[in-house]
Every structure is written in structure tokens, then in C-alpha cells.
Design an enzyme around this catalytic site. Structure first.
Site, PDB file in Angstrom:
ATOM      1  N   LYS A 147      -4.495   6.986  -7.752  1.00 28.34           N
ATOM      2  CA  LYS A 147      -5.853   7.140  -8.261  1.00 28.34           C
ATOM      3  C   LYS A 147      -6.870   7.560  -7.205  1.00 28.34           C
ATOM      4  CE  LYS A 147      -5.227   3.372 -11.654  1.00 28.34           C
ATOM      5  NZ  LYS A 147      -5.556   4.013 -12.932  1.00 28.34           N
TER       6      LYS A 147
ATOM      7  N   TRP B  20       0.804  -4.154 -12.768  1.00 36.88           N
ATOM      8  CA  TRP B  20       0.811  -2.927 -13.571  1.00 36.88           C
ATOM      9  C   TRP B  20       1.205  -1.773 -12.660  1.00 36.88           C
ATOM     10  CZ3 TRP B  20       0.868  -1.453 -18.458  1.00 36.88           C
ATOM     11  CH2 TRP B  20       0.673  -0.110 -18.742  1.00 36.88           C
TER      12      TRP B  20
ATOM     13  N   GLN C 142      -4.923   1.471  -6.468  1.00 32.10           N
ATOM     14  CA  GLN C 142      -6.353   1.144  -6.508  1.00 32.10           C
ATOM     15  C   GLN C 142      -6.902   0.685  -5.162  1.00 32.10           C
ATOM     16  OE1 GLN C 142      -7.614  -1.207  -9.919  1.00 32.10           O
ATOM     17  NE2 GLN C 142      -5.838  -0.530 -11.089  1.00 32.10           N
TER      18      GLN C 142
ATOM     19  N   ASP D 191       2.229  -1.018  -4.108  1.00 29.06           N
ATOM     20  CA  ASP D 191       1.587  -0.095  -5.044  1.00 29.06           C
ATOM     21  C   ASP D 191       0.096  -0.145  -4.764  1.00 29.06           C
ATOM     22  OD1 ASP D 191       0.398   1.245  -7.115  1.00 29.06           O
ATOM     23  OD2 ASP D 191       1.450   0.178  -8.713  1.00 29.06           O
TER      24      ASP D 191
ATOM     25  N   GLU E  55       1.311  -5.139  -6.031  1.00 32.90           N
ATOM     26  CA  GLU E  55      -0.017  -4.585  -5.769  1.00 32.90           C
ATOM     27  C   GLU E  55      -0.724  -5.521  -4.785  1.00 32.90           C
ATOM     28  OE1 GLU E  55      -2.009  -3.144  -9.720  1.00 32.90           O
ATOM     29  OE2 GLU E  55      -0.686  -4.840 -10.156  1.00 32.90           O
TER      30      GLU E  55
ATOM     31  N   ARG F 127     -13.063  -5.809 -14.788  1.00 30.67           N
ATOM     32  CA  ARG F 127     -12.700  -5.150 -13.530  1.00 30.67           C
ATOM     33  C   ARG F 127     -13.823  -4.161 -13.215  1.00 30.67           C
ATOM     34  NH1 ARG F 127      -6.951  -2.634 -13.825  1.00 30.67           N
ATOM     35  NH2 ARG F 127      -7.651  -1.945 -15.866  1.00 30.67           N
TER      36      ARG F 127
END
Length: 442
Positions: free
Chosen positions: A270, A135, A244, A241, A208, A404
Site C-alpha cells: 500500500k 489480514w 501498512q 507483512d 503484521e 482505524r
């Protein structure tokens, strides 16, 4: 509770997907949010994984006040002092060696758009290889390389986007192998498929480090090392990426540090803004110089804004000053132990995985078949909220039903204990609720 405002929300707001609640929300601090009934709810999503140091941390409140007395916004060509300071801090204290040139924007979608545009311009190519379950955002380029969900109904995506199967130790695509063998086999097959389909214009591989929306999947370190080698062999840039995973959530400064692999571009978002809109793409001086000479632009109304940069400095200072990287490891271990104890009591918990305070809990009907238990996931998530715990669950037929779990790094043992108790009660009650109709038909 103001029913007029609830009605206004229903009448005037566009519904944008995901889990929504009938309540409106009024305030937040630390790991607690409050709704319009006055109820306190434990937020174990950190506000969509953003509020790493807790909601409305005093350092963030002070930074916003400071920006209010200096500047919230400038003309985009006027570089604020806070932005220069943030760029230096990110480069010197947080990035792997070599990544030192930053551009600051607002969202992860934007930072990934920047990374993709840089890669295409630098390599004079357009082909992007992405990972299943990924994502990367909702904008055109970032959305085209996102495979966790939401690909249907938006027209023709950009050309040159390819996907390969994600490494999933719990649900391996190739049976009969251990987790590392399966991950490397997926990579080999994916690269062969890309090589067959490529028109000879490669640009980048984007990944990610922890594949969060795909179910909190942690690849073997050898997988990331092989991905770095694969990118180099094909003349492609490697983009991490780290929306997170950067800035402490996984118990390391970044996924790059954990895996021992340096990408050519790192996108962050984030965890940098602590709940305010702040994102960045960070690359090498050589790539920045090359794309600058070729005419690279990403000139938005809010590039290099002083308000979020001031907050970003406060977030990074707080993480270091309060020892939150180490705390992510210790509290993550404490939370994981609680979840593993729950797994001993509930057969429906098939797997507990993740790094630091980014954990995944997968629900199954049967531990042997590993059939996803989507009904239980939906019921338990709703019941958790009713009992005072906000959880985020990914329910995809092809990737299971996975919570999550990502509380703020400041979360206390008492808050973790409370969350585990709520999870235990919600699972028990939801399983009983599912069993009752079955018993009535027997």
C-alpha cells in the site's frame, strides 16, 4: 450528479464487501476526496491506507506523465530501468541490513503469496503459523493465513496453516497480567499448540508488525524479539507483512526498524505505490539464490512494470524530501492528543492506540466491562461521512468496534482539527439517537 451512472453501478458492478456509499466519486487531492454531488470529504483512510503522501500528489502526477512518455508496460522478462532503480533505492535506503533482493508486483496479496511460496520452497516445508486478527490478502495462500475476517464460504484452505492468539493489550486473552506478560503468554501457548500439531514440515511465521485489521494492535517489542527467536529455533523463516507500516506511516522506515527485528522476508504494498498498484517482496541474497536454484517462479503479466515503479520512486523521494517520516510522528502526536481529548468527553471511547499516523480508537458501552459498542460504531461512522469525514471501522464481535484512522502523512493541523470536530459532533448525535428510543420506552 449523474443518476444514470449511479444506476449503472448498482446494476452492473459485483458487490465486493466492506463499506460502500450511494455516491460516486469524481476526484481526489491531498486529504480530500470529492463525490458526484460536489461535496468535499476528508479521507482519513488515505484511500484504504494507500495514499500515504496524499491523493494525486504532484510528484505522482509527474511520474505518471513521465511513464506515459517512456513506457507503461513491457514483456515481463524485460527489466525496465525504473525497476532496477527502485530495487536499489529500496535496498539501500529503506530496508534493514541484509534485505536487498526485491520482486515488484501489484498487490499485497501477491507480495504475501510470493513470501509464502519462497518460504515453503526454501525450507522444503509447508506449515505456516499466523497471528489472530491478521489480514494478509484475498488470494488462496494469503487468505488462508488471514484471521481478521472473511474465512467462511470459500472451500477447503491449504493444508498446514496454524494460528495463535494475537497480543491485545486492551482485550487480553489472559487476565491478571500486564500487556507484555499477556502478549508473551499468548506467544508461548500458541507456539506450544503449533509444536503439538506440527507434522515436522515448518516453513514460516507471518505477522503484521502492527495488527491493523485486528484493531490496530501494537505488540510489545519483546514479543517481536521472541517471535524472531521462535522462528529461528524451529528452522522457520520470519515474514513481516508491512503493507501498512513500511515507508513512514508509523514514524519509522518500517516496523522492522521500530521493533529492532529483521525478518527473512518483508512484503510491502500500500504505502509504496501512493495509490497506484505497486507491491514487493524483499528478501536476502541467500534465500533468493536458493529458491532460484530450486526453480522459483512468479511470472505474471505485470511483474516489474515500469509505470508503478516510476511512481514508487516518486513516492519514496517525496517521503524523504518532504520529511514525512518525522511528520508522521509530529502529526500523529497532534492527532492522538485530539483523540485523547475526545476520550475525556466521551465515555464510549475506551482506548486510543497505535503508532505515528496509524491509530485505533475503540468504542465500548462501558469502560469497566469493555463491552464492544457496535451500534455506536456503525451510526457514528455513517454520521461522520454525512458531515464530511470518511472513516474506516472494524466491527467484529470477538475484537471490538475499532476505528482505524490513517490520514495522509501530509495532513495539516487544520484538517485534523476539522476531523476531531466532526468526530465529536457525530459521537454526540449518535449517542443521543441511541438514547432517545430507550427514553421513549422508559
Amino acid at each position: 450528479m449523474d443518476e444514470t451512472l449511479r444506476a449503472a453501478a448498482r446494476e452492473y458492478l459485483v458487490r465486493y464487501g466492506g463499506d460502500t456509499f450511494p455516491n460516486l466519486f469524481t476526484s481526489a487531492r491531498g486529504a480530500i476526496v470529492r463525490d458526484d454531488t460536489g461535496r468535499e470529504i476528508l479521507d482519513f483512510t488515505s484511500g484504504q491506507m494507500c495514499a500515504t503522501i496524499g491523493h494525486n500528489h504532484p510528484a505522482i502526477v509527474e511520474a505518471v506523465h513521465k511513464a506515459g512518455e517512456t513506457a507503461f508496460h513491457f514483456f515481463s522478462g524485460m527489466i525496465p530501468e525504473a525497476v532496477a532503480q527502485l530495487a536499489a533505492t529500496v535496498a539501500r535506503d529503506w530496508m534493514p541490513a541484509g534485505l536487498s533482493k526485491s520482486i515488484f508486483v501489484n498487490t499485497g496479496s501477491e507480495s504475501n503469496e510470493i513470501a509464502l511460496r519462497m518460504a515453503k520452497m526454501h525450507k522444503s516445508g509447508f506449515e505456516i503459523l499466523a497471528i489472530g486478527g491478521s489480514w494478509h490478502g484475498v488470494t488462496s495462500g494469503a487468505g488462508s493465513v488471514s484471521y481478521a475476517s472473511d474465512r467462511k464460504g470459500y472451500g477447503v484452505p491449504p493444508a498446514g496453516v496454524y494460528v495463535m492468539p494475537e497480543p491485545n493489550a486492551y482485550r487480553p486473552y489472559i487476565a491478571g497480567m500486564d500487556a507484555e506478560q499477556s502478549a508473551l503468554a499468548c506467544l508461548e501457548i500458541g507456539l506450544k499448540m503449533f509444536d503439538m500439531a506440527s507434522a515436522g514440515r515448518p516453513a514460516a511465521i507471518i505477522v503484521e508488525p502492527v495488527i491493523s485489521a485486528g484493531g490496530v494492535l501494537v505488540p510489545p517489542k519483546s514479543y517481536m524479539q521472541a517471535l524472531r527467536q521462535a522462528a529461528d529455533a524451529r528452522g522457520m523463516l520470519l515474514i513481516f507483512d508491512e503493507a501498512q507500516t513500511a515507508f513512514g506511516r508509523i514514524g519509522y522506515r518500517s516496523g522492522a526498524e521500530y521493533f529492532g527485528v529483521t525478518p527473512d522476508i518483508m512484503s510491502v504494498s500500500k504505502t509504496l505505490g501512493g495509490g497506484l498498484p505497486l507491491a514487493a517482496a524483499v528478501t536476502t541474497p541467500a534465500i533468493e539464490q536458493d529458491v532460484h536454484e530450486k526453480g522459483f517462479t512468479f511470472y505474471t503479466s505485470h511483474v516489474s512494470d515500469p509505470l508503478p515503479a516510476t511512481v514508487g520512486l516518486a513516492v519514496l523521494d517525496t517521503i524523504q524530501r518532504e520529511g514525512l517520516i518525522e511528520r508522521a510522528r509530529t502529526q500523529g502526536d497532534y492527532l492522538r492528543r485530539g483523540l485523547l481529548e475526545l476520550q475525556q468527553r466521551h465515555e464510549a471511547i475506551g482506548d486510543v492506540r497505535g503508532l505515528g499516523l496509524l491509530l485505533g480508537v475503540e468504542l465500548v458501552r462501558d469502560r469497566n466491562t469493555r463491552e464492544p459498542y457496535h451500534q455506536l460504531g456503525a451510526l457514528t461512522t455513517q454520521r461522520c461521512f454525512e458531515l464530511g469525514l470518511s472513516m474506516n471501522i472494524r466491527r467484529r464481535p470477538e475484537r471490538g468496534s475499532v476505528w482505524r484512522i490513517a490520514p495522509p502523512l501530509t495532513v495539516s493541523n487544520a484538517e485534523i482539527d476539522r476531523a476531531i470536530a466532526i468526530l465529536d459532533q457525530a459521537l454526540t448525535e449518535s449517542l443521543d439517537k441511541i438514547a432517545r428510543p430507550a427514553a421513549s420506552h422508559a
